[in-house]
Design a protein around this motif. Structure first.
Motif, short mmCIF file in Angstrom:
data_model
loop_
_atom_site.label_atom_id
_atom_site.label_comp_id
_atom_site.label_asym_id
_atom_site.label_seq_id
_atom_site.Cartn_x
_atom_site.Cartn_y
_atom_site.Cartn_z
N ARG A 184 0.79 -1.23 0.00
CA ARG A 184 0.00 0.00 0.00
C ARG A 184 0.82 1.29 0.00
O ARG A 184 0.34 2.33 -0.44
N TYR A 185 2.05 1.24 0.50
CA TYR A 185 2.86 2.45 0.64
C TYR A 185 4.27 2.20 0.12
O TYR A 185 4.84 1.14 0.34
N THR A 186 4.83 3.20 -0.55
CA THR A 186 6.16 3.05 -1.13
C THR A 186 7.23 3.79 -0.36
O THR A 186 8.39 3.74 -0.72
N ASP A 187 6.84 4.49 0.70
CA ASP A 187 7.82 5.25 1.49
C ASP A 187 7.58 5.00 2.97
O ASP A 187 6.61 4.34 3.36
N CYS A 188 8.46 5.52 3.80
CA CYS A 188 8.37 5.34 5.25
C CYS A 188 7.07 5.91 5.79
O CYS A 188 6.57 6.92 5.30
N LEU A 189 6.57 5.27 6.84
CA LEU A 189 5.39 5.76 7.55
C LEU A 189 5.82 6.26 8.92
O LEU A 189 6.82 5.80 9.48
N CYS A 190 5.04 7.17 9.47
CA CYS A 190 5.33 7.68 10.81
C CYS A 190 5.03 6.58 11.85
O CYS A 190 4.36 5.59 11.55
N ASN A 191 5.53 6.77 13.04
CA ASN A 191 5.37 5.79 14.11
C ASN A 191 3.90 5.53 14.44
O ASN A 191 3.49 4.39 14.62
N ASN A 192 3.10 6.59 14.49
CA ASN A 192 1.68 6.42 14.81
C ASN A 192 0.97 5.56 13.77
O ASN A 192 0.16 4.70 14.11
#
Length: 73
Positions: free
Chosen positions: A44-52
């Motif tokens: 679903r995502y190609t980059d880093c996600l935040c901790n939350n």
């Protein structure tokens, strides 16, 4: 010298610091994802996600798995 980047989370659009040059101290290393959770996120995502968002995805995935994939149903 470790490199830190300011990023925008692709899921919630909040700014966060990615410590790509110091992964051991990056927020993402505090959320342990299973192989299934990692695959679910990477689809679903190609980059880093935040901790939350990482924590939220982990919790929602666990809920989904327990509710819909439980062998006791």
């Amino acid at each position: 010298m470790p490199t830190h980047e300011q990023k925008i989370c692709p899921r919630c659009k909040q700014s966060f610091e990615c410590k790509v040059g110091d992964v051991a101290h990056c927020h993402c290393s505090t959320v342990q994802l299973t192989m299934e959770e990692r695959a679910f996120t990477e689809e679903r995502y190609t980059d880093c996600l935040c901790n939350n968002c990482l924590k939220d995805i982990k919790n929602k995935y666990i809920f989904f798995k327990e509710k819909y994939l439980s062998p006791n149903q």
